[in-house]
Design a protein around this motif. Structure first.
Motif, short mmCIF file in Angstrom:
data_model
loop_
_atom_site.label_atom_id
_atom_site.label_comp_id
_atom_site.label_asym_id
_atom_site.label_seq_id
_atom_site.Cartn_x
_atom_site.Cartn_y
_atom_site.Cartn_z
N GLY A 129 18.74 -3.93 -5.30
CA GLY A 129 17.90 -3.80 -6.50
C GLY A 129 16.49 -4.25 -6.25
O GLY A 129 16.13 -4.72 -5.17
N ALA A 130 15.67 -4.14 -7.27
CA ALA A 130 14.26 -4.55 -7.19
C ALA A 130 14.12 -5.97 -7.71
O ALA A 130 14.89 -6.42 -8.58
N ASP A 131 13.15 -6.70 -7.18
CA ASP A 131 12.90 -8.06 -7.66
C ASP A 131 12.44 -8.01 -9.11
O ASP A 131 11.50 -7.29 -9.45
N THR A 132 13.10 -8.82 -9.96
CA THR A 132 12.80 -8.74 -11.40
C THR A 132 12.38 -10.06 -12.02
O THR A 132 11.96 -10.07 -13.17
N GLY A 133 12.47 -11.16 -11.30
CA GLY A 133 12.11 -12.40 -11.96
C GLY A 133 11.97 -13.59 -11.04
O GLY A 133 12.23 -14.73 -11.44
N SER A 134 11.55 -13.39 -9.81
CA SER A 134 11.41 -14.50 -8.88
C SER A 134 10.18 -15.33 -9.21
O SER A 134 9.15 -14.81 -9.66
N ARG A 135 10.30 -16.62 -8.99
CA ARG A 135 9.13 -17.49 -9.15
C ARG A 135 8.15 -17.29 -7.99
O ARG A 135 6.97 -17.58 -8.12
N MET A 136 8.64 -16.83 -6.86
CA MET A 136 7.80 -16.52 -5.70
C MET A 136 7.95 -15.03 -5.40
O MET A 136 9.08 -14.53 -5.26
N SER A 137 6.85 -14.33 -5.28
CA SER A 137 6.94 -12.89 -5.02
C SER A 137 7.47 -12.66 -3.60
O SER A 137 7.22 -13.46 -2.69
N PRO A 138 8.21 -11.58 -3.39
CA PRO A 138 8.76 -11.31 -2.05
C PRO A 138 7.69 -11.20 -0.97
O PRO A 138 7.91 -11.64 0.16
N ILE A 139 6.54 -10.64 -1.28
CA ILE A 139 5.48 -10.49 -0.26
C ILE A 139 4.92 -11.86 0.13
O ILE A 139 4.67 -12.12 1.32
N VAL A 158 16.75 0.38 -5.91
CA VAL A 158 16.40 -0.45 -4.76
C VAL A 158 14.95 -0.21 -4.39
O VAL A 158 14.49 0.93 -4.28
N ASP A 159 14.21 -1.30 -4.24
CA ASP A 159 12.77 -1.22 -3.96
C ASP A 159 12.57 -1.16 -2.44
O ASP A 159 12.32 -2.17 -1.78
N THR A 160 12.69 0.03 -1.89
CA THR A 160 12.57 0.19 -0.44
C THR A 160 11.17 -0.13 0.07
O THR A 160 11.02 -0.62 1.19
N ASP A 161 10.16 0.11 -0.74
CA ASP A 161 8.79 -0.19 -0.31
C ASP A 161 8.62 -1.68 -0.06
O ASP A 161 8.02 -2.10 0.94
N THR A 162 9.13 -2.49 -0.98
CA THR A 162 9.02 -3.94 -0.81
C THR A 162 9.84 -4.42 0.38
O THR A 162 9.38 -5.26 1.17
N LEU A 163 11.03 -3.90 0.55
CA LEU A 163 11.88 -4.31 1.67
C LEU A 163 11.24 -3.91 3.00
O LEU A 163 11.29 -4.68 3.99
N LYS A 164 10.60 -2.75 3.05
CA LYS A 164 9.88 -2.35 4.27
C LYS A 164 8.71 -3.27 4.54
O LYS A 164 8.45 -3.66 5.69
N ALA A 165 7.97 -3.62 3.49
CA ALA A 165 6.81 -4.50 3.66
C ALA A 165 7.24 -5.88 4.17
O ALA A 165 6.55 -6.49 5.00
N ILE A 166 8.35 -6.38 3.67
CA ILE A 166 8.87 -7.68 4.12
C ILE A 166 9.19 -7.62 5.61
O ILE A 166 8.81 -8.52 6.38
N ALA A 167 9.87 -6.55 6.03
CA ALA A 167 10.24 -6.41 7.44
C ALA A 167 9.00 -6.28 8.32
O ALA A 167 8.91 -6.90 9.40
N ALA A 215 12.85 -5.70 10.79
CA ALA A 215 13.25 -4.29 10.76
C ALA A 215 13.84 -3.98 9.39
O ALA A 215 14.38 -4.86 8.71
N PHE A 216 13.74 -2.72 9.01
CA PHE A 216 14.27 -2.27 7.73
C PHE A 216 15.34 -1.20 7.97
O PHE A 216 15.17 -0.30 8.80
N PHE A 217 16.48 -1.33 7.26
CA PHE A 217 17.56 -0.38 7.38
C PHE A 217 18.04 0.02 5.99
O PHE A 217 17.90 -0.74 5.02
N THR A 218 18.63 1.20 5.92
CA THR A 218 19.32 1.62 4.70
C THR A 218 20.79 1.87 5.04
O THR A 218 21.11 2.27 6.17
N ALA A 219 21.67 1.60 4.08
CA ALA A 219 23.10 1.79 4.29
C ALA A 219 23.66 2.61 3.15
O ALA A 219 23.77 2.13 2.02
N ALA A 220 24.00 3.85 3.43
CA ALA A 220 24.54 4.73 2.40
C ALA A 220 26.05 4.60 2.26
O ALA A 220 26.61 4.94 1.23
#
Length: 335
Positions: A204-214, A243-252, A258-263
Motif C-alpha cells: 500500500g501507499a504511506d498514509t500517516g507516518s510521522r516520518m516521510s519515507p523519502i 501500492v506506491d511503486t514510485d516511492t518504493l523505487k525512490a527509497i531503493a 533494489a526494487f522488485f515487484t511480486a505478482a
C-alpha cells in the motif's frame, strides 16, 4: 605453546642481591661478656653473634626459591591450538506490511490457487530465514504503527515462531511505511557490522507516518543501510490499496538498494533468492586461544624448597645462646 602474561616481572630478579646490601636493623640487647668469645662463635658456627653461616646448598635453595617466585609472578600460561569460527558480517531486518489490505487473496501459489497475501509472504519468509544460519535477523511489522516483533537475533527459530503468530490488522489498518523504516534504522544503531540490509515489503501507499519515507531513506543512506523494497499489490488500485511503486523505487535508489515487484508467490520467492546476489553475504573469521595458567606449579615448588631449606638450617644450626666479646658494645644484629 607457552607465553608469559607479565614478562616484566623478571625485572625483580636482582632484588634479592640488592636486599643483601641494605644495612641491617640494629637494636640494643642485653649480652653476656665473655673473654673466650671467638672460640664460642667458632664452635657455634657463626661469624657474628646471632648470625649463622648458611651452607652453599642453603644459599642455592634460597636463590632457586626467589627465581621460582618471580617466574610465578610472570604468569606463565599454556595456550591451546587456535579455535576458529566464522560469523556473518551482515545484519538483516525484515519489515513486513500487515495492514488490512494484506488480507486480499490475489497471490497465486504453485498450484494456481489464490492465497492471502500475508500467508504467502509468511511461507516465503520462512524459507528465506531457514537459509540465514549464522546471521542476525530482526522482524518489524507495521500497519498504522510500526512494532519490533523480534529484535536482531541469531535465534531464527524464535523469529519464525513470532512470524507465524503475526496476523493481518494487528498493527492497525493503515500503512505507516516511513515509521517502519525509522524503526529499522534505530534497530541498526546497535549493529557494529559493515553490511546492513533492510528488506521492506508493502502492498500500500504511506498514509500517516510521522516520518516521510523519502526522509527515512535519506537517513538510511547516511548510515550505510541498504533498502530492498518489494511491492505486492495493484499499482492501479485506489486509496490505501494502491501500492506506491514510485516511492518504493525512490527509497531503493536513494539507499543503493533494489526494487522488485511480486505478482504471485513464485515471483516473491525469486525476489528473496536474488537478495544474496544483490548484497552477497560477508563472513567474518574469528579465532581464540584458551589460556591455562601455570603459575601454581612454580609457587608449589618454591613452597616445597622453602620447607626443605628450613629443615636443613635447623639440622645444621641448633639454637644457641647469644653472646658478645667483653670488648663489644651491647648491640646485636636483629636481622
Amino acid at each position: 605453546m607457552m607465553e608469559l602474561a607479565n614478562p616484566w616481572a623478571f625485572a625483580l630478579l636482582p632484588l634479592l642481591w640488592l636486599v643483601r646490601w641494605l644495612p641491617a636493623y640494629r637494636r640494643p640487647l642485653a649480652a653476656l661478656r665473655l673473654p673466650f668469645f671467638d672460640q664460642l662463635v667458632e664452635a657455634a658456627g657463626s661469624t657474628k653473634a646471632g648470625e649463622q653461616r648458611r651452607s652453599p646448598l642453603s644459599r642455592l635453595l634460597q636463590l632457586t626459591i626467589w627465581v621460582l617466585i618471580v617466574v610465578a609472578l610472570a604468569r606463565p600460561e599454556k595456550l591451546s591450538e587456535p579455535i576458529v569460527w566464522q560469523s556473518a558480517a551482515r545484519d538483516l531486518i525484515l519489515a513486513v506490511d500487515i495492514s488490512g489490505s494484506m488480507d486480499e487473496r490475489d497471490l497465486v501459489d504453485s498450484e494456481d490457487q489464490p492465497r492471502q497475501r500475508l500467508a504467502a509472504v509468511k511461507d516465503v519468509i520462512r524459507d528465506f530465514v531457514a537459509d540465514r544460519e549464522g546471521e542476525r535477523l530482526a522482524l518489524i511489522v507495521f500497519g498504522t504503527r510500526a512494532y519490533v516483533q523480534a529484535p536482531l537475533t541469531e535465534d531464527l527459530d524464535t523469529l519464525t515462531a513470532l512470524l507465524d503468530q503475526t496476523e493481518v490488522g494487528m498493527a492497525g489498518p493503515h500503512t505507516a511505511l516511513g515509521d517502519a523504516m525509522g524503526l529499522a534504522i534505530r534497530q541498526f544503531e546497535a549493529s557494529e557490522v559493515e553490511q546492513r540490509l533492510l528488506v521492506l515489503l508493502s502492498d500500500g501507499a504511506d498514509t500517516g507516518s510521522r516520518m516521510s519515507p523519502i526522509n527515512a531513506a535519506n537517513i538510511a543512506a547516511q548510515r550505510d543501510v541498504r533498502v530492498v523494497t518489494i511491492a505486492i499489490g495493484d499499482p492501479d488500485g485506489s486509496g490505501e490499496n494502491r501500492v506506491d511503486t514510485d516511492t518504493l523505487k525512490a527509497i531503493a535508489d536513494t539507499t543503493d538498494g533494489a526494487f522488485f515487484t511480486a505478482a504471485d508467490q513464485q515471483a516473491l520467492a525469486e525476489v528473496y533468492q536474488r537478495i544474496d546476489e544483490l548484497a552477497p553475504r560477508k563472513v567474518a573469521t574469528h579465532s581464540y586461544r584458551e589460556h591455562r595458567s601455570l603459575s601454581h606449579w612454580p609457587l608449589a615448588l618454591a613452597g616445597l624448597l622453602a620447607l626443605l631449606m628450613l629443615t636443613l638450617d635447623r639440622r645444621s644450626h641448633p639454637p644457641a645462646t647469644t653472646a658478645q666479646p667483653a670488648s663489644a658494645r651491647p648491640e646485636e644484629d636483629a636481622a
